[in-house]
Design a protein around this motif. Structure first.
Motif, PDB file in Angstrom:
ATOM      1  N   GLU A  24      -3.841  10.844  -7.879  1.00  0.00           N
ATOM      2  CA  GLU A  24      -3.958   9.885  -8.977  1.00  0.00           C
ATOM      3  C   GLU A  24      -3.534   8.480  -8.568  1.00  0.00           C
ATOM      4  N   VAL A  25      -2.329   8.335  -8.043  1.00  0.00           N
ATOM      5  CA  VAL A  25      -1.796   7.004  -7.784  1.00  0.00           C
ATOM      6  C   VAL A  25      -2.628   6.280  -6.732  1.00  0.00           C
ATOM      7  N   THR A  26      -2.810   6.901  -5.581  1.00  0.00           N
ATOM      8  CA  THR A  26      -3.555   6.220  -4.518  1.00  0.00           C
ATOM      9  C   THR A  26      -5.014   6.016  -4.904  1.00  0.00           C
ATOM     10  N   ALA A  27      -5.606   7.005  -5.564  1.00  0.00           N
ATOM     11  CA  ALA A  27      -7.016   6.867  -5.951  1.00  0.00           C
ATOM     12  C   ALA A  27      -7.205   5.681  -6.888  1.00  0.00           C
ATOM     13  N   GLU A  28      -6.305   5.518  -7.855  1.00  0.00           N
ATOM     14  CA  GLU A  28      -6.449   4.423  -8.813  1.00  0.00           C
ATOM     15  C   GLU A  28      -6.209   3.072  -8.151  1.00  0.00           C
ATOM     16  N   PHE A  29      -5.239   3.012  -7.232  1.00  0.00           N
ATOM     17  CA  PHE A  29      -4.915   1.744  -6.569  1.00  0.00           C
ATOM     18  C   PHE A  29      -6.068   1.271  -5.681  1.00  0.00           C
ATOM     19  N   TYR A  30      -6.743   2.213  -5.005  1.00  0.00           N
ATOM     20  CA  TYR A  30      -7.760   1.821  -4.022  1.00  0.00           C
ATOM     21  C   TYR A  30      -9.188   1.860  -4.557  1.00  0.00           C
ATOM     22  N   THR A  31      -9.370   2.201  -5.803  1.00  0.00           N
ATOM     23  CA  THR A  31     -10.717   2.158  -6.383  1.00  0.00           C
ATOM     24  C   THR A  31     -10.968   0.747  -6.901  1.00  0.00           C
ATOM     25  N   ARG A  32     -11.863   0.018  -6.254  1.00  0.00           N
ATOM     26  CA  ARG A  32     -12.085  -1.405  -6.559  1.00  0.00           C
ATOM     27  C   ARG A  32     -13.471  -1.615  -7.170  1.00  0.00           C
ATOM     28  N   ASN A  33     -13.561  -2.636  -8.028  1.00  0.00           N
ATOM     29  CA  ASN A  33     -14.856  -2.999  -8.609  1.00  0.00           C
ATOM     30  C   ASN A  33     -15.578  -3.987  -7.701  1.00  0.00           C
ATOM     31  N   ALA A  34     -16.675  -4.528  -8.176  1.00  0.00           N
ATOM     32  CA  ALA A  34     -17.483  -5.426  -7.345  1.00  0.00           C
ATOM     33  C   ALA A  34     -16.715  -6.682  -6.947  1.00  0.00           C
ATOM     34  N   ALA A  35     -15.745  -7.087  -7.782  1.00  0.00           N
ATOM     35  CA  ALA A  35     -14.952  -8.279  -7.474  1.00  0.00           C
ATOM     36  C   ALA A  35     -13.757  -7.960  -6.582  1.00  0.00           C
ATOM     37  N   GLY A  36     -13.627  -6.690  -6.174  1.00  0.00           N
ATOM     38  CA  GLY A  36     -12.519  -6.303  -5.312  1.00  0.00           C
ATOM     39  C   GLY A  36     -11.231  -6.014  -6.048  1.00  0.00           C
ATOM     40  N   LEU A  37     -11.313  -5.840  -7.370  1.00  0.00           N
ATOM     41  CA  LEU A  37     -10.117  -5.581  -8.168  1.00  0.00           C
ATOM     42  C   LEU A  37      -9.995  -4.098  -8.513  1.00  0.00           C
ATOM     43  N   PRO A  38      -8.781  -3.538  -8.453  1.00  0.00           N
ATOM     44  CA  PRO A  38      -8.578  -2.171  -8.940  1.00  0.00           C
ATOM     45  C   PRO A  38      -8.431  -2.194 -10.463  1.00  0.00           C
ATOM     46  N   GLN A  39      -9.570  -2.163 -11.159  1.00  0.00           N
ATOM     47  CA  GLN A  39      -9.582  -2.469 -12.588  1.00  0.00           C
ATOM     48  C   GLN A  39      -8.716  -1.509 -13.399  1.00  0.00           C
ATOM     49  N   HIS A  40      -8.804  -0.204 -13.117  1.00  0.00           N
ATOM     50  CA  HIS A  40      -8.002   0.755 -13.876  1.00  0.00           C
ATOM     51  C   HIS A  40      -6.504   0.544 -13.613  1.00  0.00           C
ATOM     52  N   TRP A  41      -6.179   0.208 -12.364  1.00  0.00           N
ATOM     53  CA  TRP A  41      -4.787  -0.052 -12.021  1.00  0.00           C
ATOM     54  C   TRP A  41      -4.264  -1.263 -12.794  1.00  0.00           C
ATOM     55  N   VAL A  42      -5.046  -2.329 -12.792  1.00  0.00           N
ATOM     56  CA  VAL A  42      -4.623  -3.553 -13.472  1.00  0.00           C
ATOM     57  C   VAL A  42      -4.487  -3.316 -14.979  1.00  0.00           C
ATOM     58  N   THR A  43      -5.368  -2.504 -15.539  1.00  0.00           N
ATOM     59  CA  THR A  43      -5.252  -2.172 -16.963  1.00  0.00           C
ATOM     60  C   THR A  43      -3.940  -1.445 -17.238  1.00  0.00           C
ATOM     61  N   ARG A  44      -3.577  -0.534 -16.352  1.00  0.00           N
ATOM     62  CA  ARG A  44      -2.310   0.177 -16.510  1.00  0.00           C
ATOM     63  C   ARG A  44      -1.125  -0.798 -16.387  1.00  0.00           C
ATOM     64  N   VAL A  45      -1.215  -1.722 -15.427  1.00  0.00           N
ATOM     65  CA  VAL A  45      -0.165  -2.725 -15.252  1.00  0.00           C
ATOM     66  C   VAL A  45      -0.021  -3.570 -16.509  1.00  0.00           C
ATOM     67  N   ARG A  46      -1.143  -4.010 -17.058  1.00  0.00           N
ATOM     68  CA  ARG A  46      -1.114  -4.843 -18.262  1.00  0.00           C
ATOM     69  C   ARG A  46      -0.412  -4.104 -19.408  1.00  0.00           C
ATOM     70  N   ARG A  47      -0.772  -2.838 -19.606  1.00  0.00           N
ATOM     71  CA  ARG A  47      -0.161  -2.065 -20.698  1.00  0.00           C
ATOM     72  C   ARG A  47       1.329  -1.866 -20.465  1.00  0.00           C
ATOM     73  N   SER A  48       1.700  -1.567 -19.217  1.00  0.00           N
ATOM     74  CA  SER A  48       3.113  -1.365 -18.911  1.00  0.00           C
ATOM     75  C   SER A  48       3.913  -2.636 -19.166  1.00  0.00           C
ATOM     76  N   MET A  49       3.414  -3.758 -18.694  1.00  0.00           N
ATOM     77  CA  MET A  49       4.123  -5.019 -18.894  1.00  0.00           C
ATOM     78  C   MET A  49       4.254  -5.352 -20.374  1.00  0.00           C
ATOM     79  N   ALA A  50       3.157  -5.268 -21.092  1.00  0.00           N
ATOM     80  CA  ALA A  50       3.142  -5.728 -22.480  1.00  0.00           C
ATOM     81  C   ALA A  50       3.870  -4.785 -23.425  1.00  0.00           C
ATOM     82  N   ARG A  51       3.707  -3.482 -23.219  1.00  0.00           N
ATOM     83  CA  ARG A  51       4.299  -2.519 -24.143  1.00  0.00           C
ATOM     84  C   ARG A  51       5.765  -2.225 -23.841  1.00  0.00           C
ATOM     85  N   LEU A  52       6.103  -2.142 -22.557  1.00  0.00           N
ATOM     86  CA  LEU A  52       7.419  -1.629 -22.200  1.00  0.00           C
ATOM     87  C   LEU A  52       8.457  -2.706 -21.927  1.00  0.00           C
TER      88      LEU A  52
END
Length: 711
Positions: free
Chosen positions: A530-558
């Motif tokens: 789970e962790v490595t797969a999510e970190f290294y799965t990148r979109n066309a812009a080179g961003l790990p979109q699912h990872w960044v979404t998780r980061v956003r939720r963690s920062m904002a909620r917690l």
């Protein structure tokens, strides 16, 4: 405690801190070439620290005097400015003192039981005398763990002297303004002292309080009749406080079991311990890049006001900005780690080639895990080392590389903890591993700051429920780091599948090697699948979109939820303001109410055995159980005793139903009749009648743990 003071300063809460100035503090750690921990104790020169000596009006150094067996102890006082607040530190290293006494404040956790007792006398009695000397008269005294519990005695003594009160009235009056926060998750972690040691140090002090040694010792015991029972500082704090809290919701439940001996025959769910989950001073731990994100989303003054929900403001921050900040933090950490590792290797006498290699360890773009804490067996710091070869495959994966930074100290007397460090050092020194995993020595505030700002995932593996709260994982939140942790302490409250990853099943398994092995396998699987797969799965812009979404939720909620901004506000609203009001009420008019409460407590102790039960009858009809109980009130009036129906509820709040007086027993002289009806949705056998004091002015059972159950 430092984060609490900083947040109190931000919020304008008028807190004054009191602690000890250690000449050596905790130890500085050096790891030798064999992986052995060496403990060093360099001297902390107060003149080189951000401290100023506190002086008398005539310019002389202010000194607080205590009396110990060898004579007077003089305590110098230093002041640190924490934002708008003051922190006073007591220092025994004064040339006026007996040489052995100069070392009382030499080391944190240093010496044996006697030095520990000396330190706690200095902190509690000396700390309250300092406030009196400075003409500071706080309404609320917050005891951070039992170490300062002697302050409850000195506070009572001060009021006794001012108003010419007996000790019982002084304690009954002042305890309303005392709050005790327990941090201990195991009973063995509570400071206890032999009765003989307490008598040697406090016999004269007991006379000042108007107490016998037996009475003084009873304040630190569960069983007043057991003269061999050690004196517990936590029990003293409980006996001397008007409210008690744990530092997480799970820790509250654990603490209720720990302190159950103080409340015999009371259900564990009614042991009077609440909770305020710890928080961290977010502004003190965020990186420049994280600070810029937070400022854009929530403004520069965000931690000086209530900040409860920031999910909507964080939506204005793009995925690219979040990822850029995370990448910058990781790169800064890698650069710092290389420099620190080179210095560390040089200090330990490593070959020049190894020191040169330090400049190439770690990859600024690889998934970076952090594991740093005190090395103690219950924290299971080597759970990730359970299968070294599996960990090696994870670290050396060329497609999805992982790297690991480990740090932490073991207590100088904890040989098991030191051996756990050696295992990590041996592992990271493997030739194939040394570029991908490192152990950084001398875990301190600076290293903590760099780690929490740069790691992608913070790993925590305590044995549930021994982590009272934990705050290291909270510090990564503000920087966009994610948590993979045991469902213990704060993470048991914080975890959801959208913000991080969890170990365990949320239940307790004690010290079970089989369960440890299962959780180690779970940890590896989470990282691999789970962790490595999510970190290294990148979109066309080179961003790990699912990872960044998780980061956003963690920062904002917690982050707001586990910040000291929130915890300080909870302390103020739940505890400080009610405690101040209760203390004012008890102390006004020369402590009239305090005197009355003390007399009520004497009457309860004297007359409680006069209570009793007769027959209890139950009739069921119309969807209700109708209970009728015969109660002998003995020396009490009906207004002084509360008669209740009680039913426990597994995993929830118990059912309590007050019974009303409905008459006098005709067939049993001296007994009153009480009645109450409850739904027949549960069997009548679930209910029991009980008697407790009806004392509106007291907190039950904290101040009066009297209870009588129908047999």
């Amino acid at each position: 405690a430092g984060d609490q003071l900083k947040a109190a300063s931000d919020l304008g809460v008028p807190v004054i801190g009191v602690g000890l100035l250690y000449q050596h503090g905790y130890f500085r750690q050096v790891i030798d070439l064999e992986g052995r921990q060496q403990a060093l104790y360099p001297y902390n020169d107060p003149g080189q620290l951000p401290l100023t000596p506190v002086r008398e009006a005539d310019g002389d150094l202010l000194r607080v005097r205590l009396t110990l067996p060898a004579g007077s102890l003089w305590l110098r006082v230093w002041k640190a400015q924490v934002g708008r607040l003051r922190l006073y530190l007591l220092d025994s290293n004064d040339s006026a003192n007996f040489p052995a006494y100069r070392g009382i404040t030499s080391e944190l956790y240093g010496g044996g039981a006697e030095m520990r007792l000396q330190q706690e006398i200095v902190l509690g009695i000396g700390g309250w005398r300092l406030l009196e000397t400075l003409r500071i008269a706080p309404e609320v005294c917050h005891l951070n763990e039992g170490h300062a519990a002697f302050a409850v005695l000195e506070r009572a003594r001060t009021l006794m002297r001012q108003l010419h009160l007996p000790f019982a009235a002084g304690l009954a009056t002042t305890r309303a303004g005392n709050l005790f926060t327990t941090h201990t998750a195991v009973s063995a972690g509570i400071d206890r002292f032999a009765p003989e040691l307490i008598e040697r140090y406090l016999a004269d002090y007991a006379l000042e309080l108007g107490l016998t040694m037996r009475q003084l010792l009873a304040l630190g015991r569960a069983n007043h009749e057991d003269q061999s029972e050690p004196f517990s500082m936590a029990y003293l704090a409980m006996h001397g406080s008007g409210a008690v809290n744990a530092v997480s919701a799970l820790h509250r439940n654990v603490s209720r079991r720990i302190f159950l001996p103080l409340f015999p025959r009371w259900p564990a769910c009614e042991v009077p311990i609440g909770h305020v989950t710890n928080g961290i001073h977010a502004a003190g731990w965020d990186s420049p890049e994280a600070d810029a994100l937070w400022t854009r989303a929530c403004g520069k003054e965000r931690w000086r006001e209530a900040l409860d929900s920031v999910e909507d403001p964080f939506e204005r921050i793009s995925d690219a900005e979040i990822w850029q900040a995370r990448s910058a933090g990781r790169r800064a950490l890698v650069e710092y780690a290389r420099q620190r590792l080179a210095w560390q290797l040089g200090a330990s006498g490593a070959p020049a080639g190894d020191i040169e290699t330090a400049a190439t360890v770690l990859d600024p773009d690889a998934l970076t895990l952090g594991f740093a804490r005190r090395f103690a067996a219950y924290k299971r710091p080597n759970l990730l080392l359970t299968d070294p070869e599996r960990l090696t495959r994870l670290l050396l994966d060329q497609q999805r590389p992982v790297q690991l930074i480990v740090a932490g100290k073991a207590h100088p007397e904890d040989r098991e903890g030191q051996e756990l460090i050696r295992e990590w050092v041996r592992f990271v020194h493997r030739r194939e591993i040394r570029l991908h995993a490192i152990f950084l020595s001398d875990y301190d505030m600076l290293l903590t700051e760099r780690l929490v700002q740069g790691v992608d995932v913070w790993i925590n593996t305590p044995r549930r429920p021994w982590e009272a709260c934990g705050t290291s994982g909270m510090k990564v939140l503000v920087n966009g780091g994610l948590n993979l942790s045991e469902l213990d302490g704060w993470w048991a409250e914080a975890y959801s599948s959208e913000v991080g990853w969890a170990l365990g099943d949320g239940t307790t398994h004690a010290n079970d090697p089989g369960w440890d092995a299962m959780e180690a396998s779970q940890l590896y699987s989470l990282l691999e699948r789970e962790v490595t797969a999510e970190f290294y799965t990148r979109n066309a812009a080179g961003l790990p979109q699912h990872w960044v979404t998780r980061v956003r939720r963690s920062m904002a909620r917690l982050t707001p939820r586990f910040s000291a901004n929130r915890s300080v506000r909870e302390y103020v609203e739940r505890y400080y303001l009610p405690a101040a009001a209760a203390y004012r009420e008890r102390s006004q008019n020369d402590a009239t109410l305090g005197l009355r409460i003390a007399e009520s407590l004497r009457a309860l102790e004297r007359d409680w055995p006069s209570l009793g039960f007769g027959r209890v009858d139950v009739e069921t009809h119309g969807g209700e159980h109708r209970f009728t109980a015969q109660v002998r009130l003995g020396a009490f009036t009906p207004a002084a005793i509360r008669v209740e129906l009680f039913a426990d509820v597994t995993g929830g709040e118990p059912v309590r139903k007050e019974m009303s007086q409905i008459g006098v027993s005709s067939d049993t002289p001296g007994f009153y009749l009480y009645g109450a009806s409850v739904s027949d949705s549960r069997p009548q056998s679930d209910y029991t009648v009980r008697l407790i004091p009806a004392c509106a002015d007291m907190t039950l059972p904290l101040e009066a743990a009297y209870i009588l159950w129908q047999r």
